[in-house]
Scaffold this motif. Structure first.
Motif, mmCIF file in Angstrom:
data_model
loop_
_atom_site.group_PDB
_atom_site.id
_atom_site.type_symbol
_atom_site.label_atom_id
_atom_site.label_comp_id
_atom_site.label_asym_id
_atom_site.label_seq_id
_atom_site.Cartn_x
_atom_site.Cartn_y
_atom_site.Cartn_z
ATOM 1 N N TYR A 60 -9.857 29.296 -42.541
ATOM 2 C CA TYR A 60 -8.519 28.731 -43.108
ATOM 3 C C TYR A 60 -8.186 29.234 -44.456
ATOM 4 N N SER A 61 -6.849 29.210 -44.849
ATOM 5 C CA SER A 61 -6.633 29.530 -46.199
ATOM 6 C C SER A 61 -5.783 28.348 -46.754
ATOM 7 N N LYS A 62 -5.276 28.715 -48.126
ATOM 8 C CA LYS A 62 -4.394 27.805 -48.615
ATOM 9 C C LYS A 62 -3.004 27.705 -48.002
ATOM 10 N N ASN A 63 -2.628 28.727 -47.462
ATOM 11 C CA ASN A 63 -1.290 28.888 -46.713
ATOM 12 C C ASN A 63 -1.486 28.273 -45.479
ATOM 13 N N ASP A 64 -2.249 27.863 -44.845
ATOM 14 C CA ASP A 64 -2.253 26.972 -43.607
ATOM 15 C C ASP A 64 -1.778 25.607 -43.837
ATOM 16 N N ASN A 65 -1.447 24.886 -42.644
ATOM 17 C CA ASN A 65 -0.954 23.819 -42.789
ATOM 18 C C ASN A 65 -2.132 22.622 -43.199
ATOM 19 N N ILE A 66 -1.554 21.946 -44.003
ATOM 20 C CA ILE A 66 -2.369 20.919 -44.721
ATOM 21 C C ILE A 66 -3.353 19.914 -43.830
ATOM 22 N N ILE A 67 -2.594 19.657 -42.415
ATOM 23 C CA ILE A 67 -3.303 19.108 -41.598
ATOM 24 C C ILE A 67 -4.556 19.722 -41.034
ATOM 25 N N LYS A 68 -4.349 20.998 -40.841
ATOM 26 C CA LYS A 68 -5.338 21.978 -40.281
ATOM 27 C C LYS A 68 -6.407 22.091 -41.229
ATOM 28 N N ARG A 69 -6.176 22.205 -42.509
ATOM 29 C CA ARG A 69 -7.214 22.602 -43.540
ATOM 30 C C ARG A 69 -7.976 21.128 -43.510
ATOM 31 N N PHE A 70 -7.259 19.967 -43.605
ATOM 32 C CA PHE A 70 -8.044 18.585 -43.663
ATOM 33 C C PHE A 70 -8.864 18.375 -42.570
ATOM 34 N N PHE A 71 -8.504 18.841 -41.201
ATOM 35 C CA PHE A 71 -9.561 18.524 -40.250
ATOM 36 C C PHE A 71 -10.559 19.525 -40.212
#
Length: 301
Positions: A60-71
């Motif tokens: 994952y990267s900083k450009n990904d959805n915040i929900i994806k990054r959180f999970f």
């Protein structure tokens, strides 16, 4: 001194014979339970380890959805806690907390009616904690270019892991899987704490009835060694099968490589060659042809 040693060895043999005559069937049944539990738990632990390894390597990267990054971050934290807890505590205490602690804190709502299932759960999650880190290291050992190539072909992370990374990492992880199987064969001895009828519990029962501790321990030592050495032989056989045949043909038909002079046969006995008979034959043939060419040149001169 030597005579006393010989007498004690003879006495030990007699005591072992007496103990085996009375409890031989129980020892064999304990060996079967031990090996079955270790084999099943190692398999389930490997599945847990591979699942944890795949989840930990989802990019994952900083450009990904915040929900994806959180999970994804939450999953990695949970896996890290799981690994540290079960790697950092003795299995015997894990057995006590799971088998006796769950009914205690849930008012018997969660309890195990089958001791084998409880033992299988305990050993499996303990093995999974060790395998999770081994699998993560195995995945990282694969060349990153493999992942980049799979992404270039349009593969998803799951497809990349299933068809590209895992097949290569599995060969690297096979010795570690064998180590875990051997460790589990020995560590199942702590399951006596919850009443599981494995090999060590048979030893305890025999000693309690006959008071012949050392003869029973000698039987138990031979039994454990037999199971571990058989497991080692099987694992080494699987390693050889996965390595493939060592009698292969070297590819030397590429004209560009030949003309550039950059092609060299692997040194016989090196990891690249693995004692290839083809390499030895081709090298000897080339040397012989080279000798003939030099001889003809001298004659022409």
């Amino acid at each position: 001194m030597f005579q006393v040693f010989i007498q004690q060895c003879a006495q030990l043999g007699a005591d072992i014979s007496v103990t085996w005559a009375r409890y031989g069937q129980q020892y064999l049944a304990g060996m079967a339970n031990t090996f079955k539990l270790a084999l099943y738990a190692t398999f389930i632990g490997c599945v847990i380890g591979f699942i944890c390894g795949i989840l930990q390597t989802i990019p994952y990267s900083k450009n990904d959805n915040i929900i994806k990054r959180f999970f994804l971050k939450l999953i990695r934290v949970i896996i890290r806690i799981y690994v540290e807890v079960f790697r950092g505590t003795p299995m015997i205490l894990q057995a006590v907390f799971i088998y006796y602690g769950l009914p205690y804190f849930t008012g018997n709502a969660m309890r195990f009616d089958n001791i084998f299932n409880a033992s299988l759960l305990i050993v499996s999650i303990n093995t999974g904690a060790y395998m999770a880190e081994s699998v993560r290291g195995g995945f990282l050992s694969v060349d990153p270019g493999q992942t980049e190539g799979a992404k270039a072909l349009g593969m998803t992370h799951f497809q990349t892991m299933l068809y590209v990374i895992i097949p290569q990492a599995f060969r690297v992880l096979l010795p570690q899987i064998g180590n875990n199987l051997i460790i589990n064969i020995k560590d199942t001895s702590v399951m006596f704490i919850i009443g599981f009828g494995e090999l060590f519990s048979v030893h305890r029962a025999a000693v309690g009835a006959t008071y012949m501790y050392f003869p029973s321990a000698a039987i138990e030592m031979v039994a454990y060694f037999s199971m571990t050495i058989i497991s080692s032989i099987i694992i080494r056989f699987l390693e050889r099968v996965m390595d493939g045949s060592t009698n292969y043909k070297l590819v030397n038909s590429d004209q560009i490589v030949g003309s550039a002079g950059t092609y060299n046969y692997p040194v016989t006995g090196s990891p690249s060659d693995e004692h290839s008979k083809e390499a030895v034959y081709i090298q000897a043939k080339e040397k012989l042809e080279g000798t003939k060419v030099k001889t003809i040149g001298k004659e022409n001169d």
